[in-house]
Scaffold this motif. Structure first.
Motif, PDB file in Angstrom:
ATOM      1  N   GLU B 244       0.798  -1.224   0.000  1.00  0.00           N
ATOM      2  CA  GLU B 244       0.000   0.000   0.000  1.00  0.00           C
ATOM      3  C   GLU B 244       0.834   1.279   0.000  1.00  0.00           C
ATOM      4  O   GLU B 244       0.308   2.361  -0.244  1.00  0.00           O
ATOM      5  CB  GLU B 244      -0.924   0.012   1.215  1.00  0.00           C
ATOM      6  N   LYS B 265      -9.955   8.658 -12.865  1.00  0.00           N
ATOM      7  CA  LYS B 265     -11.237   8.315 -12.251  1.00  0.00           C
ATOM      8  C   LYS B 265     -12.287   9.403 -12.482  1.00  0.00           C
ATOM      9  O   LYS B 265     -13.396   9.317 -11.955  1.00  0.00           O
ATOM     10  CB  LYS B 265     -11.057   8.133 -10.734  1.00  0.00           C
ATOM     11  N   TYR B 370     -15.792  12.407   0.720  1.00  0.00           N
ATOM     12  CA  TYR B 370     -15.623  11.769  -0.588  1.00  0.00           C
ATOM     13  C   TYR B 370     -16.911  11.091  -1.015  1.00  0.00           C
ATOM     14  O   TYR B 370     -17.383  10.165  -0.361  1.00  0.00           O
ATOM     15  CB  TYR B 370     -14.491  10.731  -0.499  1.00  0.00           C
ATOM     16  N   LYS B 373     -19.341   8.355   0.685  1.00  0.00           N
ATOM     17  CA  LYS B 373     -18.706   7.705   1.841  1.00  0.00           C
ATOM     18  C   LYS B 373     -18.846   8.585   3.084  1.00  0.00           C
ATOM     19  O   LYS B 373     -19.026   9.792   2.991  1.00  0.00           O
ATOM     20  CB  LYS B 373     -17.218   7.469   1.558  1.00  0.00           C
ATOM     21  N   ARG B 403      -5.323   6.914  -0.952  1.00  0.00           N
ATOM     22  CA  ARG B 403      -5.837   5.737  -0.253  1.00  0.00           C
ATOM     23  C   ARG B 403      -7.365   5.664  -0.328  1.00  0.00           C
ATOM     24  O   ARG B 403      -7.939   4.591  -0.514  1.00  0.00           O
ATOM     25  CB  ARG B 403      -5.362   5.738   1.207  1.00  0.00           C
ATOM     26  N   VAL B 404      -7.993   6.810  -0.168  1.00  0.00           N
ATOM     27  CA  VAL B 404      -9.459   6.828  -0.198  1.00  0.00           C
ATOM     28  C   VAL B 404      -9.971   6.447  -1.585  1.00  0.00           C
ATOM     29  O   VAL B 404     -10.857   5.611  -1.725  1.00  0.00           O
ATOM     30  CB  VAL B 404      -9.969   8.229   0.210  1.00  0.00           C
ATOM     31  N   VAL B 405      -9.367   7.037  -2.618  1.00  0.00           N
ATOM     32  CA  VAL B 405      -9.839   6.772  -3.981  1.00  0.00           C
ATOM     33  C   VAL B 405      -9.581   5.322  -4.376  1.00  0.00           C
ATOM     34  O   VAL B 405     -10.393   4.700  -5.060  1.00  0.00           O
ATOM     35  CB  VAL B 405      -9.172   7.750  -4.981  1.00  0.00           C
ATOM     36  N   LEU B 406      -8.471   4.763  -3.918  1.00  0.00           N
ATOM     37  CA  LEU B 406      -8.145   3.371  -4.267  1.00  0.00           C
ATOM     38  C   LEU B 406      -8.674   2.364  -3.249  1.00  0.00           C
ATOM     39  O   LEU B 406      -8.363   1.181  -3.330  1.00  0.00           O
ATOM     40  CB  LEU B 406      -6.624   3.214  -4.403  1.00  0.00           C
ATOM     41  N   ASP B 407      -9.436   2.858  -2.262  1.00  0.00           N
ATOM     42  CA  ASP B 407     -10.016   1.988  -1.257  1.00  0.00           C
ATOM     43  C   ASP B 407      -8.961   1.199  -0.470  1.00  0.00           C
ATOM     44  O   ASP B 407      -9.125   0.014  -0.194  1.00  0.00           O
ATOM     45  CB  ASP B 407     -11.000   1.015  -1.949  1.00  0.00           C
ATOM     46  N   LEU B 408      -7.880   1.859  -0.126  1.00  0.00           N
ATOM     47  CA  LEU B 408      -6.817   1.253   0.691  1.00  0.00           C
ATOM     48  C   LEU B 408      -7.019   1.656   2.149  1.00  0.00           C
ATOM     49  O   LEU B 408      -7.723   2.623   2.432  1.00  0.00           O
ATOM     50  CB  LEU B 408      -5.456   1.762   0.219  1.00  0.00           C
TER      51      LEU B 408
END
Lengths: 420, 420
Positions: B244, B265, B370, B373, B403-408
């Motif tokens: 990550e 995106k 975001y 969410k 991290r938020v955009v990639l769901d990490l």
């Protein structure tokens, strides 16, 4: 006196980091009248260090080593046959630091507190590892920490005084840096001669830093008063020559000077930024006391936001386009109103690489709204490099604010920062 | 193979100009798998040049000399006992240039067209003085022009090809840079070994750049496919180890990667900044295509502007204080609404040097709103250095967006950037 600079670091050797310590040290030494005859960059091994030190000893009396303090002092101790001894002040500092922080004290912490026997410690105000100066067998060795934000204060606050005390016949040394914006180095050089007539005891260096130019004057004398007088005379002449381009002293850059000026005059500033995207506001908030000069500001990148949030009228945008003096002025005025400031700065232009509204990259309008003065916008054309355009736009806006607040001419040609 | 870089120039020696040629050359040589063992800077005298060349010959096969081309080739010709011969192409170029310009051709123009006998000329596409490469007595000497805008194209367009052709047994060379955020160099080093097991033909360099860390892999092979495969395998293992924290390739930094990600995106971003004062927005608008990801944003430094312009409620400010997760979240949400974005980022904290609301400098909350969410704020504690705090805040916010955009995971400990 000759000096050499040895920079240690694998990152420097591989080109991952640009060496700024060596030019900084070179400028400081030159300003003390010390000749820098060599700069060497090597990796982090004691063999290479000792090889470099031996070569330096053949050429120079003063050998300055930056970076790799821990292993270097050990290597030098072995080479010179000296002990490493504990510097208690530094040890206390390390222990106190770790007590007050969440970081665990490393087991080898004592290593950071060791100095070469017979050396003079050079305090590190911004870090833990202590520097040192050693006189041994007709050479002076100086060890300094590697990070620039530790090395520079160590040199300015401690090393220079030690060097002046022990190396000069004329023990009083005064230096002064004058900073200019809107002139090139060449323009300054070509007009400097007349300002320096009959002042040979003054050492002058001209150098540029981030689109700004500095003149560094150093006077050496037997009496403090004499050195100060020489500096004052030359400063007076130089200012006479370059008057309105002078903006401040020493290591202050244009944004620092503007902040000081706004605080002194008790003025609040704001901005509406388009092509600079926050860089102007960021430059004013990067130092201290930002709250005293700025309540806030806006980035309005799109035409919609210029209208919706900033309230630039649709009529202005439709009639003149956003890349126009009218829009720059309205951005300045509306931001000033929104953020309740004395000065509003509006930025609009084409950062590049594409053209916009038929205007080529580098076209910039900066609008100024100031107290009860008539608002105006100034036109610039920089080059084609996007990030250079942004930088020059921010600097020219800062200079424009300075000129407006000090009631200086604003129509003087500015530093157009051509693409070289 | 070992190489050394000798930079010539009084301006470099005095620190008036920062040496960017040496790090540029060092990076290029390193990427060819050539070890740079020394960098030296000297003034413009042939004695010092020959001294430096002799020392370099003892350590290295490849000796690269930049700057002072005219006097240096004469000095080197004398030292090596070689003639200087006319390079006709260069002479023609010089004559044509002066015909077409207003500059009078200097009488010594032929000097610029001379090269060392038996050397290979290295064309200078952006200037007149021609570089050269000479193989002589087991050493390779390279002479390059001093100005960076002449040196860099000469190296990229001509020198590198010559070096690859003649210096490598394995003629195919591939390199790749992987970038990470949130890990220190030491953390990477300590876990790198397992990723590199059985891959000794890969050259690995770990280095940090502006609070980010990069791993540069270079593979050399007889076949392009083999080099590529080796790189892929090692990349796979390294990513397995540091998953990550990996954010992108080559010379892109975190803000470039976030811009690409948002464009990919199709997401618009905005921010309301307090302690960072525009630096986050500025980092997202410094490259190209900023208009595709950002319509605008706000700097709300004072509590009043947080309320008046951004519409953070007085209740939030009074009940929780501005240095609070509640305020950070509301700043994120309100900025998102105002600027019609998919992602809103709110910044609040204490840059320093003074405490605020009883919170110590370095205390930072970053709020994220975001899409649909649940909004959240993350707490950070950086150090006591104001500008370092701002830099780390911006970088951690960029990483949080990634991290938020990639769901990490977002709860992973981050790079707290201790004051060293």
């Amino acid at each position: 006196m000759n000096a050499e600079i040895i920079s240690i670091g694998t990152d420097l050797l591989l080109g991952q980091v640009t060496n700024t310590n060596a030019p900084f040290l070179a400028r400081e030494l030159t300003s003390l009248g010390i000749d820098v005859s060599n700069q060497t960059t090597i990796g982090n091994t004691s063999e290479r260090l000792i090889e470099a030190v031996k070569q330096a000893e053949n050429r120079s009396e003063l050998i300055i080593i930056s970076g790799g303090l821990g292993p270097n002092k050990e290597a030098l101790a072995n080479y010179l046959g000296l002990d490493l001894i504990l510097h208690e002040e530094t040890e206390d500092k390390i222990i106190t630091y770790h007590k007050n922080s969440n970081f665990k004290m490393p087991e080898n912490n004592q290593l950071q507190a060791l100095i070469l026997a017979d050396s003079i410690p050079l305090t590190n105000d911004t870090g833990l590892a202590v520097g040192m100066l050693l006189e041994h067998n007709n050479h002076t060795y100086v060890l300094l920490p590697g990070p620039a934000d530790e090395l520079e204060p160590t040199v300015n606050n401690y090393l220079k005084e030690e060097l002046v005390n022990r190396l000069f016949e004329k023990p009083v040394l005064k230096s002064r840096v004058l900073n200019f914006f809107g002139l090139t180095e060449d323009q300054i050089h070509s007009r400097l001669e007349s300002a320096l007539r009959d002042k040979e005891e003054i050492n002058v260096i001209v150098y540029s830093k981030k689109s700004q130019v500095a003149i560094r004057l150093t006077a050496m004398s037997h009496k403090e008063e004499d050195a100060e007088n020489s500096l004052n005379q030359v400063e007076e002449r130089i200012k006479g020559e370059f008057s309105e381009y002078f903006f401040g002293y020493e290591d202050k850059d244009l944004s620092d000077v503007i902040k000081d000026l706004l605080i002194e005059k008790d003025l609040m500033i704001t901005a509406a930024e388009s092509l600079t995207g926050g860089a102007f506001l960021s430059s004013l908030t990067s130092g201290l006391s930002a709250g005293a000069i700025l309540e806030g500001g806006l980035v309005t990148y799109s035409n919609e936001m210029k209208n919706e949030v900033l309230k630039v009228t649709k009529k202005t945008i439709d009639s003149y386009g956003v890349i126009s003096p009218e829009c720059a002025i309205e951005m300045a005025e509306k931001s000033r109103k929104l953020f309740n400031a004395d000065i509003g700065v509006g930025f609009t232009g084409v950062a590049g690489p594409s053209s916009m509204e038929g205007q080529i990259p580098g076209t910039v309008w900066i609008g100024i709204s100031y107290q009860d003065k008539k608002s105006f916008a100034k036109h610039y054309h920089f080059g084609y490099k996007r990030n250079k355009n942004r930088e020059l736009t921010v600097l020219n806006a800062l200079d424009l604010v300075r000129r407006v607040v000090l009631d200086l001419p604003v129509e003087t040609p500015t530093n157009y920062g051509e693409d070289k």
